[in-house]
Design a protein around this motif. Structure first.
Motif, short mmCIF file in Angstrom:
data_model
loop_
_atom_site.label_atom_id
_atom_site.label_comp_id
_atom_site.label_asym_id
_atom_site.label_seq_id
_atom_site.Cartn_x
_atom_site.Cartn_y
_atom_site.Cartn_z
N LEU A 50 0.73 -1.33 0.10
CA LEU A 50 -0.22 -0.17 0.63
C LEU A 50 0.98 1.38 0.52
O LEU A 50 0.71 2.16 -0.99
CB LEU A 50 -1.35 -0.07 1.16
N VAL A 51 1.91 1.24 0.72
CA VAL A 51 3.07 2.32 1.00
C VAL A 51 4.00 2.26 0.08
O VAL A 51 3.56 3.66 -1.09
CB VAL A 51 3.94 2.32 2.20
N ARG A 54 1.18 4.49 -3.01
CA ARG A 54 1.21 5.52 -2.84
C ARG A 54 2.09 6.20 -2.82
O ARG A 54 1.70 7.31 -3.56
CB ARG A 54 0.34 5.47 -1.58
N TYR A 55 3.29 6.01 -2.43
CA TYR A 55 4.89 6.36 -3.03
C TYR A 55 5.14 6.41 -4.54
O TYR A 55 5.26 7.81 -5.23
CB TYR A 55 5.81 5.46 -2.58
N CYS A 57 2.26 6.73 -6.81
CA CYS A 57 1.56 7.57 -7.47
C CYS A 57 1.89 9.00 -6.81
O CYS A 57 1.38 10.22 -8.03
CB CYS A 57 -0.26 7.47 -7.27
N TYR A 58 2.64 9.34 -6.07
CA TYR A 58 2.05 10.56 -5.09
C TYR A 58 3.67 11.53 -6.56
O TYR A 58 3.57 12.15 -6.82
CB TYR A 58 2.92 10.65 -4.32
N TRP A 104 -4.23 4.93 2.95
CA TRP A 104 -4.04 5.55 2.02
C TRP A 104 -4.65 7.29 1.42
O TRP A 104 -3.54 7.56 1.06
CB TRP A 104 -5.65 4.37 0.53
N LEU A 107 -2.00 9.30 3.67
CA LEU A 107 -0.04 8.71 3.34
C LEU A 107 0.36 10.03 3.10
O LEU A 107 1.56 10.91 2.86
CB LEU A 107 0.01 7.91 3.11
N THR A 108 -0.69 10.74 2.21
CA THR A 108 -0.45 11.46 1.34
C THR A 108 -0.54 13.81 1.32
O THR A 108 -0.86 14.30 0.78
CB THR A 108 -1.34 11.75 -0.42
N ILE A 114 4.26 11.10 3.46
CA ILE A 114 4.79 9.52 2.37
C ILE A 114 6.22 9.29 2.34
O ILE A 114 6.60 8.17 1.75
CB ILE A 114 4.78 10.21 0.88
#
Length: 202
Positions: A50-51, A54-55, A57-58, A104, A107-108, A114
């Protein structure tokens, strides 16, 4: 040549990951038992995936360098539900799912969150592998654990080392994949070791 190699690594990693957890899910369903599958390992792995997703995508990394992670997360959720089902209480999965969905979004909220999470992601993912190893060492039984799943995970890490070197060259991600490759091989070897021990004892 480099473009073809990159394309091969990306698509082969994606293809392998599309079926990565299927041998494990099949083994659990076939045995009608989650014996040998470490719940802490599965939860930590899911958190790491998950992390990592997300990283990526960010920072808007190329989609093909992480496209397999939504597939892996979906397969881990199915495996998690199977484990809770065969342990007799599917409802216990609900708090974990709520926690992961909340994470989710959290995180951002800030860039430092993040970044810190990604730096911890390697430790979280490594802890998931050590939790599985510890479970195997303690039980001395590979049970319904699939060596094929862990071997395929090793391949995807090797492919992702190549794609990271050819695209983002992100050192944090590179270190993560090198460590995960070594640990996935170790888990696969341990599963095979205990499988041979079981065969000899029969």
């Amino acid at each position: 040549m480099e473009t073809r190699l990159l394309r091969f690594c990306n698509w082969s990693a994606l293809g392998v990951c599309a079926a990565l957890k299927l041998p494990q899910i099949s083994a659990v369903l076939g045995a009608r038992s989650s014996r040998g599958v470490s719940l802490p390992s599965l939860l930590l792995e899911l958190a790491g995936f998950l992390v990592f997703l997300r990283y990526q995508c960010y920072y808007e990394y190329p989609l093909l360098t992480y496209l397999e992670y939504p597939i892996l997360i979906a397969q881990d959720v199915i495996l998690l539900l199977c484990v809770f089902h065969f342990n007799g209480d599917v409802k216990r999965a609900a708090p974990y799912i709520v926690l992961f969905v909340s994470a989710w979004f959290v995180l951002t909220l800030q860039k430092w969150i993040i970044d810190l999470a990604m730096n911890l992601c390697t430790f979280i993912s490594a802890a998931s592998k050590f939790a599985q190893l510890q479970y195997l060492w303690k039980s001395r039984d590979s049970g319904a654990v699939s060596a094929l799943t862990w071997s395929l995970a090793s391949y995807t890490c090797a492919a992702r080392i190549m794609t990271t070197l050819m695209t983002t060259n992100d050192l944090t991600i590179l270190i993560r994949f090198v460590i995960m490759l070594a640990l996935n091989i170790w888990v696969a070897a341990t599963i095979l070791h205990y499988r041979k021990t079981d065969v000899k004892s029969e």
